[in-house]
Scaffold this motif. Structure first.
Motif, short mmCIF file in Angstrom:
data_model
loop_
_atom_site.label_atom_id
_atom_site.label_comp_id
_atom_site.label_asym_id
_atom_site.label_seq_id
_atom_site.Cartn_x
_atom_site.Cartn_y
_atom_site.Cartn_z
N UNK A 187 0.82 -1.21 0.00
CA UNK A 187 0.00 0.00 0.00
C UNK A 187 0.85 1.26 0.00
N UNK A 188 1.91 1.26 0.78
CA UNK A 188 2.72 2.48 0.96
C UNK A 188 4.04 2.44 0.21
N UNK A 189 4.20 1.54 -0.77
CA UNK A 189 5.48 1.44 -1.47
C UNK A 189 5.86 2.72 -2.21
N UNK A 190 4.96 3.39 -2.94
CA UNK A 190 5.37 4.65 -3.59
C UNK A 190 5.84 5.70 -2.60
N UNK A 191 5.15 5.84 -1.47
CA UNK A 191 5.58 6.83 -0.47
C UNK A 191 6.91 6.45 0.15
N UNK A 192 7.12 5.16 0.39
CA UNK A 192 8.40 4.71 0.96
C UNK A 192 9.54 4.98 -0.01
N UNK A 193 9.32 4.68 -1.28
CA UNK A 193 10.37 4.94 -2.26
C UNK A 193 10.66 6.43 -2.40
N UNK A 194 9.62 7.25 -2.40
CA UNK A 194 9.82 8.69 -2.50
C UNK A 194 10.61 9.23 -1.31
N UNK A 195 10.29 8.73 -0.10
CA UNK A 195 11.03 9.17 1.08
C UNK A 195 12.48 8.72 1.03
N UNK A 196 12.74 7.53 0.52
CA UNK A 196 14.11 7.05 0.41
C UNK A 196 14.90 7.83 -0.64
N UNK A 197 14.24 8.13 -1.76
CA UNK A 197 14.94 8.88 -2.81
C UNK A 197 15.22 10.32 -2.39
N UNK A 198 14.41 10.88 -1.50
CA UNK A 198 14.62 12.26 -1.06
C UNK A 198 15.90 12.42 -0.27
N UNK A 199 16.41 11.34 0.33
CA UNK A 199 17.65 11.40 1.10
C UNK A 199 18.86 11.51 0.18
N UNK A 200 18.74 11.03 -1.06
CA UNK A 200 19.86 11.03 -2.00
C UNK A 200 20.11 12.45 -2.48
N UNK A 201 21.39 12.87 -2.61
CA UNK A 201 21.68 14.22 -3.15
C UNK A 201 21.04 14.43 -4.52
N UNK A 202 20.63 15.66 -4.78
CA UNK A 202 19.91 15.95 -6.03
C UNK A 202 20.76 15.69 -7.26
N UNK A 203 22.09 15.86 -7.14
CA UNK A 203 22.96 15.65 -8.30
C UNK A 203 23.02 14.19 -8.72
N UNK A 204 22.74 13.27 -7.80
CA UNK A 204 22.82 11.85 -8.12
C UNK A 204 21.44 11.17 -8.05
N UNK A 205 20.42 11.91 -7.82
CA UNK A 205 19.11 11.31 -7.56
C UNK A 205 18.56 10.59 -8.79
#
Length: 422
Positions: free
Chosen positions: A248-266
């Motif tokens: 149910x929450x996989x898209x939100x979990x992935x979005x939260x995990x990707x937000x931690x990555x620096x924008x230059x490498x995201x």
């Protein structure tokens, strides 16, 4: 300069600093170039105690305005190259690492359940996304997939439990007849004549009955079996609930995990992570499909041979088929053993069937089912399966191949290009 030299220099700096605090005019005397300048000792000395502690109005009159205590000049910071500092911080690091290891060791069951739930989530997520592409809301898609999974497990239980219960009851009624027929077997009689196995077994059973250890062992075994069954049911329910939540929450979990990555490498991290998850899900679905095909045709073969426990053995073949490399061989071995006790000719037919089917599966079924996944080299498959089985048993063997596929992608897309530019 070694640690001893740094310590000596640190102590020398401390002594110089203390001397400067005691007589603040020493530095000015060293910089004075005129020989007519007065000696530092001719100047009025500063009383540190009287200037810092309010001993009395005569010695240290309070300044006008709000009173503020003077605590003196700050000293030098801690020397991070000091042996005491290095040893203390190192000891704290060792204690922290030990605490983390102990915590992970105590949470091994919880971590295992989380890994299994996340693996099932990646396996079911492609089906959910396929439904969402057909304009089905994700909540309804997750509900449909979850109900389908529950229906599959219910069907497996309906197929397995009634025949096993019926055959178990029949086995308990005919245990004496079956044992007599087994003892009349010429091969068993020959082995008993050489090693006196029957006599030894009877002697051991009579000894345990006389000591009272037999019933205690049986009662303890029943309790242990009940604990194992209860723990298994609880773990299965926990995995199902976690899988439902993750789906149910996989898209939100992935979005939260990707937000931690620096924008230059995201962008690159997102593309690699999505590809790894796609491969893991595709591999899981493909492995389940191959195992289901194997179980279906095995059930047809056993039904034609009129072999007992055909449905139960077909389910066992399908479940064992999920294990990489050795799953199909284990399933064939179980069926062949059961067929041998039914009739040796049936066991020979079963062995020939599984040899032929394995060749068809390796060269026709497996490539078509796994065509959307990236093939893992044979050597990597063997090493990954052995390592996963050693670390986590059957669960590790199941998860080893998709993790190896993800590691191979990182090697090809990250490590090798980076080494080319250095």
């Amino acid at each position: 300069m070694g640690i001893v030299g740094r310590w000596i220099r640190y102590r020398r700096e401390q002594r110089d600093r203390i001397a400067e605090l005691r007589n603040p005019y020493i530095g000015e005397a060293e910089e004075t170039t005129s020989y007519d300048a007065p000696e530092p000792r001719d100047r009025p000395e500063r009383d540190l105690i009287a200037s810092t502690l309010p001993l009395g109005e005569e010695l240290a009159p309070p300044p006008p305005g709000p009173t503020r205590r003077d605590y003196g000049t700050a000293g030098l910071p801690l020397n991070r190259q000091s042996p005491f500092y290095v040893g203390f911080v190192g000891a704290l690091g060792v204690l922290a690492a030990y605490a983390v290891v102990q915590a992970i060791g105590r949470l091994d069951t919880t971590i295992t359940l989380l890994i299994v739930a996340f693996f099932l989530t990646l396996a079911l997520n492609p089906i959910v996304e396929a439904l969402t592409r057909r304009r089905v809301r994700r909540g309804w898609a997750v509900a449909l997939v979850f109900l389908a999974v529950v229906a599959v497990f219910t069907l497996i239980g309906w197929v397995v439990i009634p025949p096993v219960a019926a055959q178990g009851t029949e086995l308990a009624k005919n245990a004496t007849t079956i044992l007599d027929d087994l003892l009349k077997n010429p091969w068993v009689q020959d082995v008993d004549h050489r090693y006196q196995l029957v006599q030894r077994i009877q002697t051991e059973i009579n000894k345990r009955i006389a000591d009272g250890n037999l019933w205690a062992g049986i009662f303890g075994g029943v309790l242990d079996a009940g604990k194992i069954i209860a723990a298994g049911i609880f773990s299965a329910l926990t995995v199902l609930v976690l899988t439902l939540y993750f789906l149910t929450s996989l898209p939100a979990v992935k979005q939260a995990a990707y937000a931690v990555v620096p924008a230059s490498r995201r962008v690159r991290v997102i593309s690699l992570a999505e590809e790894i998850m796609r491969r893991v899900g595709s591999y899981a679905i493909g492995q389940v499909a191959v195992a289901a095909i194997n179980a279906f045709f095995a059930w047809i073969m056993m039904s034609l041979l009129d072999l007992k426990f055909a449905a139960v053995l077909a389910v066992a073949v399908g479940l064992l088929g999920l294990i990489p490399m050795i799953g199909a061989t284990l399933g064939a071995t179980v069926v062949a053993i059961v067929a041998f006790f039914d009739e040796p000719k049936k066991a020979l037919i079963v062995i020939i069937y599984f040899i032929v089917y394995q060749q068809i599966e390796n060269y026709a079924v497996m490539p078509r089912v796994m065509q959307r996944t990236v093939a893992v080299p044979g050597a990597v498959t063997v090493v990954a399966a052995l390592a996963g089985g050693t670390l986590l048993g059957i669960l590790g063997a199941l998860l080893a191949i998709p993790f190896a596929a993800g590691a191979l992608l990182i090697y090809e897309e990250v490590l090798v290009p980076r080494q080319r530019h250095h």
